[in-house]
Design an enzyme around this catalytic site. Structure first.
Site, PDB file in Angstrom:
ATOM      1  N   ASP A  29      -4.195-100.308  19.751  1.00  0.00           N
ATOM      2  CA  ASP A  29      -5.539 -99.680  19.162  1.00  0.00           C
ATOM      3  C   ASP A  29      -5.854-100.123  17.954  1.00  0.00           C
ATOM      4  OD1 ASP A  29      -6.718 -96.396  19.905  1.00  0.00           O
ATOM      5  OD2 ASP A  29      -7.209 -97.382  18.226  1.00  0.00           O
TER       6      ASP A  29
ATOM      7  N   HIS B  81      -7.582 -93.695  29.566  1.00  0.00           N
ATOM      8  CA  HIS B  81      -6.467 -94.425  28.801  1.00  0.00           C
ATOM      9  C   HIS B  81      -5.225 -93.240  28.220  1.00  0.00           C
ATOM     10  CE1 HIS B  81     -10.019 -93.336  26.120  1.00  0.00           C
ATOM     11  NE2 HIS B  81      -9.143 -93.206  25.108  1.00  0.00           N
TER      12      HIS B  81
END
Ligand code: AMP
Length: 115
Positions: free
Chosen positions: A31, A101
């Site tokens: 991320d 996700h």
């Protein structure tokens, strides 16, 4: 592929990102704005906007994503200490990127509360 979807662009190799796993169906990468020492995203290569758009026939894909998350947790050394898998769905669910996700978070003691 959705041309204006940032995660589709990562899948297509058009956006730089550290891809740490990929197979025919999914990819995983770190991320860009980590909320924990380990913060990975596991996404289907196919554009599925969110959890609510997952058909019954695609339920197996979600199982595969969880399996990959478990493998990555082992690889990242957090399978014993513990980790959290999160799927945000829709505006009030906190979803910002409209491409399904799974967040894998760990590497520190996470909050006991959700929300
Ligand atoms: P969500 O709020 O569940 O939609 O989460 C979207 C996540 O995608 C956030 O944690 C963002 O930090 C992350 N993100 C957005 N753009 C990128 C990018 N280009 N590479 C990696 N992570 C990203």
């Amino acid at each position: 592929m959705e041309m204006d979807c940032i995660f589709c662009q990562i899948v297509a190799g058009e956006l730089s990102g550290e891809i740490i796993y990929q197979d025919e169906e999914v990819i995983a990468f770190r991320d860009i704005n980590p909320q924990a020492p380990i913060h990975l995203l596991i996404i289907p290569k196919r554009h599925i906007p969110s959890l609510i758009h997952l058909s019954e026939a695609e339920a197996q894909l979600m199982g595969h994503m969880v399996n990959i998350a478990n493998q990555l947790a082992k690889r990242e050394g957090i399978s014993e200490s513990g980790y959290r898998l999160v799927v945000n769905c829709g505006k009030e669910g906190g979803q910002v990127v409209p491409h399904l996700h799974l967040h894998l978070l760990g590497g520190r003691k996470l909050s006991d509360t959700l929300g």
